[in-house]
Design a protein around this motif. Structure first.
Motif, PDB file in Angstrom:
ATOM      1  N   ALA A 135       0.822  -1.205   0.000  1.00 24.63           N
ATOM      2  CA  ALA A 135       0.000   0.000   0.000  1.00 24.63           C
ATOM      3  C   ALA A 135       0.858   1.258   0.000  1.00 24.63           C
ATOM      4  O   ALA A 135       0.561   2.235  -0.685  1.00 24.63           O
ATOM      5  CB  ALA A 135      -0.937   0.002   1.206  1.00 24.63           C
ATOM      6  N   ARG A 136       1.924   1.249   0.768  1.00 24.87           N
ATOM      7  CA  ARG A 136       2.766   2.444   0.872  1.00 24.87           C
ATOM      8  C   ARG A 136       3.437   2.762  -0.462  1.00 24.87           C
ATOM      9  O   ARG A 136       3.552   3.917  -0.859  1.00 24.87           O
ATOM     10  CB  ARG A 136       3.803   2.245   1.974  1.00 24.87           C
ATOM     11  N   SER A 137       3.884   1.728  -1.159  1.00 19.73           N
ATOM     12  CA  SER A 137       4.498   1.917  -2.472  1.00 19.73           C
ATOM     13  C   SER A 137       3.492   2.491  -3.466  1.00 19.73           C
ATOM     14  O   SER A 137       3.800   3.407  -4.226  1.00 19.73           O
ATOM     15  CB  SER A 137       5.046   0.575  -2.980  1.00 19.73           C
TER      16      SER A 137
ATOM     17  N   GLN B 252      -4.162  -3.280   5.481  1.00 16.56           N
ATOM     18  CA  GLN B 252      -3.248  -2.852   4.425  1.00 16.56           C
ATOM     19  C   GLN B 252      -2.693  -1.448   4.647  1.00 16.56           C
ATOM     20  O   GLN B 252      -1.537  -1.180   4.340  1.00 16.56           O
ATOM     21  CB  GLN B 252      -3.959  -2.896   3.073  1.00 16.56           C
ATOM     22  N   PHE B 253      -3.507  -0.543   5.161  1.00 14.44           N
ATOM     23  CA  PHE B 253      -3.123   0.862   5.208  1.00 14.44           C
ATOM     24  C   PHE B 253      -2.734   1.355   6.602  1.00 14.44           C
ATOM     25  O   PHE B 253      -2.394   2.516   6.763  1.00 14.44           O
ATOM     26  CB  PHE B 253      -4.262   1.736   4.673  1.00 14.44           C
TER      27      PHE B 253
ATOM     28  N   ALA C 274       0.318   4.423   6.239  1.00 16.45           N
ATOM     29  CA  ALA C 274       0.511   4.210   4.802  1.00 16.45           C
ATOM     30  C   ALA C 274       1.218   5.401   4.177  1.00 16.45           C
ATOM     31  O   ALA C 274       1.925   5.255   3.176  1.00 16.45           O
ATOM     32  CB  ALA C 274      -0.830   3.976   4.122  1.00 16.45           C
ATOM     33  N   ILE C 275       1.013   6.587   4.744  1.00 13.07           N
ATOM     34  CA  ILE C 275       1.693   7.795   4.276  1.00 13.07           C
ATOM     35  C   ILE C 275       2.651   8.235   5.368  1.00 13.07           C
ATOM     36  O   ILE C 275       2.251   8.446   6.517  1.00 13.07           O
ATOM     37  CB  ILE C 275       0.685   8.910   3.956  1.00 13.07           C
TER      38      ILE C 275
END
Length: 915
Positions: A241-243, A619-620, A735-736
């Motif tokens: 997710a981060r990518s 995921q995030f 995630a960010i």
């Protein structure tokens, strides 16, 4: 790549830095030659189809079949193994049984192959045995620095250069849309559809299981690809997710990214036992992630390509107001229903536009929007009406509808509208209804850049997608702001102590008192709460606070969610408080009674009950929630989700997505809530979530928002921590990436003045304008290798991208000092930018002229080297003009090697970081 002790810059191949370097995925998308491992002559086999597709299309490169059982395949010399091929192979396509693939990848690494496409199936999709094969392959690929698409994929097509490294039946048409799909079956269906619709592609990719190359890699590569105008994705799982978010946020500002995600109706993962958890779901979180990164999500395959077309041909709307021009009432009604149903609005026609329409249209025209210009409308009437509508300041976009009637001239009308195709700052869509009767007109419009749709409701739906896309992108472009740290706020040390105290006790559920203290440490106002361990202390607290009060259980040992002991509300006397204390004490015998909390009863009648919260997504990571709160929070389901960290712009975006936002602005004569204060609170809350990773869930329900100056108040709070058995390194990350506060520090210049050196922030844009205004032409030339004009350097779109960075992809440090007026000014900027697909970064540096020679540049570069080491980079490089001797001296002082090429204008500075 680090130097060994006995290598020098001239002998180490890693120092051939003056040679042109290809993107890592160029070996897959633009190879000079291709090997097919598993090439076959068996009719209908994957190995034969792959080889035939490569040799039968105008690829132009050399093809090497690899098959130890044959001397030739399809008349081409075959090789026993990849190591037997005399040439350096760029790309190898592997079509052999899954168990053989790891050893083949090893052979490819030894042979220097840079890119692989593994079409073979039988990996993680078949279970643990296949997953172990993938782990083997991944380790080998990392050891040899190979990039892999697949496994279990159809392959890669690159129509502009004739590469068809797939086992699909046909080669896609050449075009400017890149299409990437996780489903190979869908890819072949889209390929068939594209031939019927005459849609072309710059790349046509089956990404498969994403063992290596993932969505982020694809988006980054295609974002830099000059042949790609739009990126279209069919997604089944997001993977890293981060990518994905990192790449999408960067590329979406220059190229539209449109996604269709399967599984919208799948059951959400098991929700946490909280209001926040029950209100979030994986698909809703994905929507929030797409909004945050500027990605447009659609639900229909047709919309996927409609949007790719319109966003590449037409400007983005600034708002949701659409003006509909039509020569028949019915189609206008259809378009209106679709527009309003999807959240768009009809343009309220301005007085000026109404007057102009009255002058050019017959008296019987509709005098409203949709603008019915009547069935006898000729081409001139269409063109003049379109001009009036386009000039209306209230309009954000236009839809022109034509139905063939006895006096209609579809082709001629299209010719009259052709000049408006690109000479406009608002999107224009067209619906030429009537099949073959209007086909020539449609062709003219499409060729001129005016997208056409068979039905007006389809066009209205597309417009709704356009304004939503524009709305999301504005959050990336706008110059945001963050609330300034006030005196002692946020008190991050106090917050960490509160969290650690609960953590060390072995509990995961914070007491309500501690939960409110945690919020207060970040400047979030909470209702005053006292702890009482005896009945007399409870009575004294109630007397001090003032009746009526609420009395609740306070326990530091109950480790699970429990309403044991209940809550006593609206108590109005000492006797009632004492009785409530004893009742709670009796109810929790054996459960760990540690007293009660006493807090005032707050009148909620004049305020709005809101909820803010945070819960974990698989995921995030942490996800934020804002919406209508109170006891019926799950019933109303009025909420918006977002990813932390927030700034004021993003906080307002979350608020705007809820129904209660309209009420917060003031309704029926009531004063509005202080929305700026609410923005600040949401930003502070998001900072808490990302800066205290031990926190798993937070519910603040209700958060009372009172009109006027009465403010905001958290009435109830509940905080759950990750289990105390979870190591710090295993806690979910945002995630960010949040603001990297660890890189904030001070530095003393040679003259003795202190400056702050810190990572850049989005709200630094105005300061960078002033910074560039104070640069000399010489400094600009030495930095950019040309005399870049001031208006180019300070353009909002450029500076917004420079300031609003993804700290995972680049790190920019600014040196800041107060000017004579006490306002902070930026006097120097240093930047590290990671290179796609490589564990290295390039640096760049710029200091305003009056502070050059003060050691700022040296200190900024020293800090960038420290950042590179902390981020685990292998090396840092830079291209420096030959005449920029000062920068070269700074590099040498800090241990960089300078590599000069004969006759070259640039010097390459290189510093290895990892051994």
């Amino acid at each position: 790549m680090a130097n060994s002790p006995d290598t020098t810059p001239t002998s180490d191949p890693s120092y051939d830095v003056l040679a042109a370097r290809r993107q890592p995925l160029d070996a897959i998308f633009n190879p000079d030659n291709v090997a097919v491992i598993g090439a076959s002559e068996t009719p209908g086999s994957v190995g034969r189809t792959l080889l035939w597709n490569l040799v039968s299309n105008p690829f132009g490169g050399t093809i090497f079949p690899v098959n130890p059982k044959r001397d030739s395949v399809l008349g081409i010399r075959a090789y026993d193994g990849i190591g037997d091929v005399e040439a350096d192979v760029d790309l190898a396509v592997i079509a052999t049984p899954a168990p053989t693939v790891p050893s083949i990848v090893e052979e490819c690494g030894e042979a220097g192959v840079e890119g692989l496409i593994i079409v073979s199936a039988g990996f993680r999709e078949v279970g643990e045995e296949g997953a172990e094969l993938e782990r083997e392959i991944k380790k080998i690929a990392r050891d040899y620095d190979i990039r892999i698409v697949g496994p279990n994929c159809l392959g890669v097509m690159r129509p502009p250069n004739g590469l068809n490294a797939t086992f699909a039946g046909s080669m896609a048409n050449d075009g400017d849309v890149a299409f990437v799909s996780q489903s190979g079956a869908l890819l072949t269906s889209i390929l068939d559809w594209s031939f019927r619709e005459n849609v072309g592609f710059s790349s046509f990719v089956s990404i498969g299981s994403m063992l290596d190359v993932d969505w982020g890699d694809m988006i980054t590569y295609l974002g830099d690809d000059p042949k790609t105008e739009s990126i279209v994705l069919y997604m089944e799982s997001i993977g890293n997710a981060r990518s994905f978010l990192s790449a999408a946020r960067d590329v979406a500002q220059s190229k539209p990214i449109i996604v269709i995600k399967a599984g919208r109706t799948e059951a959400a993962a098991e929700a946490a036992a909280s209001h926040t958890g029950t209100l979030t779901g994986s698909d809703a979180v994905l929507d929030a992630a797409f909004r945050r990164s500027g990605v447009l999500r659609v639900d229909d395959i047709n919309d996927l390509f409609y949007m790719a077309e319109v966003l590449s041909k037409q400007p983005r709307p600034k708002g949701r107001n659409l003006t509909i021009l039509t020569n028949a009432g019915g189609p206008g009604v259809l378009a209106t229903d679709a527009l309003i149903g999807g959240g768009g609005e009809l343009t309220p026609i301005s007085d000026e536009a109404m007057e102009e329409f009255d002058e050019i249209l017959p008296p019987a025209w509709s005098h409203g929007n949709p603008v019915d210009i009547l069935g006898d409308a000729d081409p001139e009437r269409y063109a003049k009406s379109l001009q009036v509508a386009a000039n209306d300041e209230n309009s954000d976009g236009l839809l022109v509808v034509l139905t063939p009637q006895a006096m209609t001239e579809p082709t001629k009308t299209a010719e009259h509208l052709r000049p408006y195709a690109r000479d406009n700052d608002k999107p224009i869509l067209a619906s030429w209804m009537g099949g073959d009767a209007v086909a020539n007109g449609e062709k003219i419009l499409n060729e001129s850049g005016l997208p056409t749709f068979a039905y007006p409701d389809t066009a209205a739906r597309v417009f709704n997608h356009m304004w939503r896309y524009s709305y999301n992108l504005r959050a990336l472009y706008e110059t945001p702001s963050l609330p300034r740290d006030e005196e002692g706020l946020p008190d991050r040390d106090a917050a960490a102590e509160i969290v650690e105290a609960t953590h060390e006790s072995g509990r995961v559920l914070m007491t309500e008192h501690a939960s409110k203290d945690l919020l207060a440490s970040y400047g979030i106002p909470t209702v005053a709460t006292r702890i009482a361990e005896t009945p007399s202390e409870a009575v004294a607290a109630a007397q001090d606070i003032g009746y009526p009060v609420a009395v609740k259980l306070h326990s530091t040992s109950i480790t699970h969610k429990s309403d044991v002991g209940g809550v006593q509300l609206g108590l109005n006397s000492d006797e009632a408080v004492e009785k409530a204390f004893r009742m709670i004490d009796e109810n929790v015998t054996g459960e760990g009674f540690d007293g009660v909390t006493v807090q005032p009863m707050i009148d909620r009648s004049d305020g709005y009950e809101l909820i803010i919260g945070s819960s974990m997504d698989e995921q995030f990571g942490p996800v934020l929630l804002f919406g209508s709160g109170g006891q019926l929070v799950e019933v109303y389901q009025d909420r918006a989700l977002g990813l932390p960290p927030l700034n004021r712009t993003l906080a307002r975006r979350m608020m705007e997505q809820t129904k209660i936002y309209e009420a917060l602005q003031g309704v029926r004569g009531r004063e509005p809530v202080d929305l700026e204060a609410l923005e600040t609170l949401l930003v502070r809350f998001s900072q808490l979530v990302v800066e205290q990773p031990r926190v798993k869930e937070i519910d603040v329900n209700p958060l009372l928002a009172q009109p006027g100056d009465e403010g905001l108040l958290a009435l109830d709070a509940r905080v759950v921590l990750h289990p105390y058995t979870t190591d710090e390194d295993d806690l979910p990350a945002s995630a960010i990436r949040p603001y990297p506060r660890q890189y904030v520090s001070t530095h003393t210049m040679l003259e003795g003045e202190d400056v702050t050196i810190r990572p850049i922030r989005p709200e630094d844009e105005p300061k960078l304008v002033t910074f560039h205004e104070r640069l000399s032409e010489r400094s600009v030339y030495l930095r950019y290798a040309n005399l870049m004009k001031l208006e180019q350097r300070v353009a909002h779109e450029r500076l917004s991208r420079i300031c609003f960075i993804d700290y995972d992809r680049e790190m920019a440090l600014v040196a800041e000092r107060p000017n004579a007026d006490g306002e902070d000014q930026i006097i120097g900027v240093g930047r590290l930018t990671k290179q796609p697909g490589r564990n290295e970064a390039e640096f760049a540096m710029l200091v305003i002229d009056e502070f050059q020679g003060e050691g700022i540049g040296t200190e900024l570069l020293r800090r960038l080297v420290e950042v590179g080491e902390a981020e685990g980079l292998d090396r840092i490089t830079a291209d420096i003009l030959q005449q920029n001797r000062a920068m070269q001296r700074v590099c040498e002082k800090l241990g960089f090697d300078l590599v000069r090429g004969d006759g070259r204008e640039m010097v390459k500075a290189v510093k290895p970081l990892a051994e």
